[in-house]
Design an enzyme around this catalytic site. Structure first.
Site, PDB file in Angstrom:
ATOM      1  N   LYS A  64     -43.358 -25.844   9.462  1.00 42.27           N
ATOM      2  CA  LYS A  64     -42.013 -26.133   9.975  1.00 42.27           C
ATOM      3  C   LYS A  64     -42.087 -27.212  11.043  1.00 42.27           C
ATOM      4  CE  LYS A  64     -40.438 -24.734   7.447  1.00 42.27           C
ATOM      5  NZ  LYS A  64     -40.319 -24.088   6.185  1.00 42.27           N
ATOM      6  N   HIS A  79     -64.687 -21.427  14.092  1.00 41.55           N
ATOM      7  CA  HIS A  79     -65.486 -22.174  13.111  1.00 41.55           C
ATOM      8  C   HIS A  79     -65.063 -23.648  13.034  1.00 41.55           C
ATOM      9  CE1 HIS A  79     -67.345 -18.484  11.822  1.00 41.55           C
ATOM     10  NE2 HIS A  79     -66.149 -17.930  11.744  1.00 41.55           N
ATOM     11  N   GLU A 101     -46.868 -21.118   7.989  1.00 38.86           N
ATOM     12  CA  GLU A 101     -45.466 -21.484   7.828  1.00 38.86           C
ATOM     13  C   GLU A 101     -44.903 -22.090   9.127  1.00 38.86           C
ATOM     14  OE1 GLU A 101     -43.588 -22.007   5.498  1.00 38.86           O
ATOM     15  OE2 GLU A 101     -41.538 -21.755   6.186  1.00 38.86           O
ATOM     16  N   CYS A 132     -33.794 -36.886  -5.423  1.00 37.85           N
ATOM     17  CA  CYS A 132     -32.735 -37.761  -5.921  1.00 37.85           C
ATOM     18  C   CYS A 132     -31.565 -36.900  -6.395  1.00 37.85           C
ATOM     19  CB  CYS A 132     -33.162 -38.663  -7.059  1.00 37.85           C
ATOM     20  SG  CYS A 132     -34.436 -39.830  -6.637  1.00 37.85           S
ATOM     21  N   ASN A 136     -33.195 -39.581 -12.001  1.00 34.22           N
ATOM     22  CA  ASN A 136     -34.018 -38.728 -11.146  1.00 34.22           C
ATOM     23  C   ASN A 136     -35.268 -38.408 -11.965  1.00 34.22           C
ATOM     24  OD1 ASN A 136     -35.079 -36.678  -9.551  1.00 34.22           O
ATOM     25  ND2 ASN A 136     -33.539 -35.172 -10.144  1.00 34.22           N
ATOM     26  N   GLY A 137     -36.439 -38.681 -11.421  1.00 33.75           N
ATOM     27  CA  GLY A 137     -37.674 -38.415 -12.177  1.00 33.75           C
ATOM     28  C   GLY A 137     -38.580 -39.635 -12.137  1.00 33.75           C
ATOM     29  N   GLU A 167     -43.075 -30.770   9.575  1.00 33.73           N
ATOM     30  CA  GLU A 167     -42.142 -31.460   8.681  1.00 33.73           C
ATOM     31  C   GLU A 167     -40.872 -31.936   9.378  1.00 33.73           C
ATOM     32  OE1 GLU A 167     -40.774 -29.130   5.321  1.00 33.73           O
ATOM     33  OE2 GLU A 167     -40.718 -27.330   6.524  1.00 33.73           O
ATOM     34  N   TRP A 225     -34.528 -40.705  -3.376  1.00 38.63           N
ATOM     35  CA  TRP A 225     -35.795 -40.443  -2.697  1.00 38.63           C
ATOM     36  C   TRP A 225     -36.805 -41.330  -3.421  1.00 38.63           C
ATOM     37  CZ3 TRP A 225     -40.684 -38.665  -3.994  1.00 38.63           C
ATOM     38  CH2 TRP A 225     -41.503 -38.268  -2.923  1.00 38.63           C
ATOM     39  N   ARG A 266     -31.189 -33.966  -1.265  1.00 38.18           N
ATOM     40  CA  ARG A 266     -32.199 -34.207  -2.309  1.00 38.18           C
ATOM     41  C   ARG A 266     -32.898 -35.556  -2.139  1.00 38.18           C
ATOM     42  NH1 ARG A 266     -31.358 -30.824  -6.820  1.00 38.18           N
ATOM     43  NH2 ARG A 266     -32.561 -32.290  -8.055  1.00 38.18           N
ATOM     44  N   LYS A 320     -35.346 -32.197  -0.505  1.00 39.13           N
ATOM     45  CA  LYS A 320     -35.336 -30.836  -1.043  1.00 39.13           C
ATOM     46  C   LYS A 320     -35.553 -30.943  -2.544  1.00 39.13           C
ATOM     47  CE  LYS A 320     -33.791 -26.620   0.361  1.00 39.13           C
ATOM     48  NZ  LYS A 320     -34.640 -26.067   1.415  1.00 39.13           N
TER      49      LYS A 320
HETATM   50  C1  F6R Z   1     -40.909 -26.575   3.370  1.00 39.03           C
HETATM   51  C2  F6R Z   1     -40.310 -26.710   2.074  1.00 39.03           C
HETATM   52  C3  F6R Z   1     -41.171 -27.040   0.918  1.00 39.03           C
HETATM   53  C4  F6R Z   1     -40.785 -26.187  -0.288  1.00 39.03           C
HETATM   54  C5  F6R Z   1     -41.578 -26.634  -1.526  1.00 39.03           C
HETATM   55  C6  F6R Z   1     -41.293 -25.759  -2.722  1.00 39.03           C
HETATM   56  O1  F6R Z   1     -39.979 -26.262   4.346  1.00 39.03           O
HETATM   57  O2  F6R Z   1     -39.123 -26.558   1.921  1.00 39.03           O
HETATM   58  O3  F6R Z   1     -42.517 -26.889   1.231  1.00 39.03           O
HETATM   59  O4  F6R Z   1     -41.039 -24.850   0.006  1.00 39.03           O
HETATM   60  O5  F6R Z   1     -41.248 -27.956  -1.829  1.00 39.03           O
HETATM   61  O6  F6R Z   1     -39.950 -25.797  -3.064  1.00 39.03           O
HETATM   62  P1  F6R Z   1     -39.338 -24.691  -4.009  1.00 39.03           P
HETATM   63  O7  F6R Z   1     -39.411 -23.406  -3.307  1.00 39.03           O
HETATM   64  O8  F6R Z   1     -37.921 -25.143  -4.241  1.00 39.03           O
HETATM   65  O9  F6R Z   1     -40.142 -24.702  -5.261  1.00 39.03           O
END
Ligand code: F6R
Length: 612
Positions: A489, A508, A485, A2, A99-100, A492, A73, A27, A607
């Protein structure tokens, strides 16, 4: 998670709020809205992106020089017009963006219903708006800030809020606990936002609110207190944020721009920190805590998502070179189990945003147990940066794509530097090996540039596999976290089910998935595990799986065996993750694009996860 904006000053608020919301859209992007104070409390909100809100609002009825806005969000209540923020109180005296999560909202709502309140939305935020109004109407002398304080004293949970009151037209009240808020100081005007990106184009002077701060913002002044009504001293910080960094430039998506920035951002991460003759690594932020790190009986590294993957790489680095036991933890697990921590432990928290709720809770827990807490963080001035004992900024620049790319490589760069410096101080690394590794690190940007030249080839590979519904990613040693990782990617941003595995684990269980429809991405550069990984590839091929191998340039053997290969320059295994991850980021990007996905704003994600 948010985005909140606010403006009070002499200009029309609406364009400033809309621009701010566009900057903060990463966000959260399921609905958006603004409230403006002119004659009354105008409230405009809409399901969908900020651009849809902008189209919906008729510019003639949205004038006003005081306003707040929100991009959502969803937590409580599905994305819809009625659940979008701002939420007005029942009597239209207050408008609130939040936000929260208000955890005790159901009980508060029941109490308000008993006092005659009714609700239009399913949100916790509307409960807060009505609670503020309820307190405001209890006494003629009540001010909006006092009503906000009273309401917040009843709230359990996290909040960053901005509040307008239709009877106090020259004021915005903001408060935070657990969700970030920044106030930009202009000339007779103030800007409010969840992070500094919407503020940077107007002013470089900002105040970061701390937990339980409440700010009463008027055109001609700004008062800061805490929720208990005690005065709080104002600390003005300088913003160092280039506006250009907030735009996509020549790129179609921020994610692609950020992938391409990596040679430069890695360089920025070690700029001024690697001595030219490779004799020393300088990490000013950790200067005073290195003795603690040397004495540590163990190091616990904590993060979420991509930051957790960086932590896993650090486990290999710290144990191999600094010879210190390392535990890697998901912040969301660590905070709720009963971890054994003491004052001889060093806890390193990794977070791009520095605001992730679980990571912040883990920080508070570790601190309360007396551990030394260090932060590795990208966002300057974030809560993590302010609350850790010491730390290192990653200097990757603003990361806007929801899928983390350049922040990851910057985190791994910082962790590599810490591990090597610690190893040198402890005498646990041979000095020639140390110099070799520092040299290898300094060569990563150039090698990264070479990998980016394979972009078109990777696009072609994506064309072959973009219709797959599952994918497997394999790697060993330092490259096992890279496989995780790569899988993250892909899932997501393209919604393809992808799993990352340690290559040796394949037999396994995951091998049962292998058939001629399954792309298996194997990170297989020449290192100590090479022969073993080649055997794993043989096992996949024997079951008709399609292997896409990330190989060291010139590897002719795997060219024969794998269906497709992507070459990366030769490097020391300990720094190979910084290179091997780049083709995986590009592969995910191109697959998502071919599937028609919005790469920068994947569904359900946002984010900076500031809620649990
Ligand atoms: C994946 C991604 C998330 C963040 C996670 C932690 O691409 O961006 O998995 O890595 O939400 O976020 P931070 O690093 O901001 O604590």
């Amino acid at each position: 998670m948010c985005g909140i904006v606010g403006y009070i000053g002499g200009k029309e608020a609406f364009p400033i709020l809309i621009n701010g919301l566009k900057r903060l859209e990463y966000r959260g992007y399921d609905s958006a809205g603004v409230a403006l104070l002119n004659g009354s409390l105008g409230n405009f909100k809409r399901k969908g992106k900020v651009a849809e809100l902008e189209d919906f609002v008729n510019s003639e009825n949205c004038s006003g020089t005081v306003g707040i806005g929100h991009t959502r969000w969803a937590t409580h209540g599905e994305p819809s017009d009625k659940n979008a923020h701002p939420h007005n109180s029942m009597g239209d005296l207050f408008s609130v963006v939040h936000n929260g999560i208000i955890e005790n909202y159901a009980r508060l709502k029941d109490d308000l219903v008993k006092h005659g309140y009714s609700f239009k939305s399913e949100t916790d935020t509307e409960v807060l708006a009505n609670l503020i109004e309820y307190f405001y109407l209890q006494s003629e002398e009540m001010t909006s800030e006092a009503a906000v304080q009273l309401a917040l004293s009843k709230v359990v949970g996290a909040y960053g809020i901005a509040v307008l009151c239709s009877r106090e037209k020259e004021k915005i009240v903001v408060a935070r606990k657990g969700s970030p808020l920044v106030v930009g100081l202009g000339d007779g005007e103030y800007f409010i936002a969840s992070d500094a990106s919407p503020i940077a184009e107007y002013t470089s002077q900002v105040v970061y609110l701390n937990d339980e701060d409440i700010a009463i913002i008027q055109r001609d002044g700004f008062t800061l207190k805490n929720v208990q009504n005690n005065p709080v001293s104002l600390k003005i910080s300088n913003l160092d944020l280039e506006i250009g960094a907030l735009d996509k430039g020549e790129f179609e998506y921020f994610m692609l721009k950020e992938i391409y920035e990596q040679p430069l951002t890695i360089e920025e991460t070690f700029r001024g920190r690697l001595r030219e003759d490779y004799s020393e690594i300088v990490l000013g932020g950790l200067l005073n805590v290195f003795p603690k790190l040397e004495e540590a009986e163990r190091i616990i590294i904590i993060g979420c998502g991509t930051s957790w993957h960086a932590a896993l790489i650090a486990e290999y680095l710290f144990e191999e070179y600094a010879r210190v036991p390392v535990e890697v933890e998901y912040a969301s697990e660590f905070r709720y189990r009963k971890p054994i921590i003491n004052s001889r432990d060093v806890v390193i928290l990794i977070s791009q945003s520095g605001e992730t709720a679980d990571t912040m809770a883990a920080l508070h827990l570790a601190k309360s147990k007396g551990a030394t807490v260090l932060g590795i963080c990208n966002v300057v001035g974030s809560s993590l940066a302010r609350e850790t004992d010491a730390g290192v900024y990653t200097h990757a620049g603003v990361e806007i794509g929801v899928a983390s790319t350049k922040a990851f490589t910057a985190q791994v760069t910082v962790l590599t530097m810490i591990a090597l410096k610690l190893a040198k101080r402890k005498g646990s690394i041979d000095i020639q090996e140390y110099k070799k590794l520092v040299n290898e690190l300094s060569e990563i940007p150039e090698k990264g540039r070479i990998i980016l030249e394979s972009d078109q080839k990777i696009q072609k590979i994506a064309e072959k596999y973009h219709e797959a519904v599952n994918a497997l990613y394999l790697g060993r040693g330092y490259l096992f976290p890279v496989a995780l990782e790569g899988a993250l990617k892909l899932k997501e941003i393209s919604y393809v089910h992808a799993e990352g595995y340690a290559a040796g684990e394949m037999k396994h269980g995951p091998i049962a998935l292998v058939d001629d429809n399954l792309p298996v991405v194997v990170v297989a550069p020449e290192d100590a595990y090479y022969e073993k990984v080649v055997s794993n590839i043989q096992e996949v091929k024997a079951r008709k799986g399609n292997v896409i191998a990330i190989v060291t340039e010139g590897d002719s053997g795997l060219k024969e065996l794998a269906n497709d290969v992507i070459e990366i320059p030769k490097s020391h295994p300990a720094v190979a993750p910084l290179l091997a991850v780049i083709p995986l980021q590009l592969l995910a990007y191109h697959i998502a694009l071919l599937k028609g996905c919005n790469v920068d704003q994947p569904r359900n994600l946002a984010k900076s996860v500031t809620v649990e």
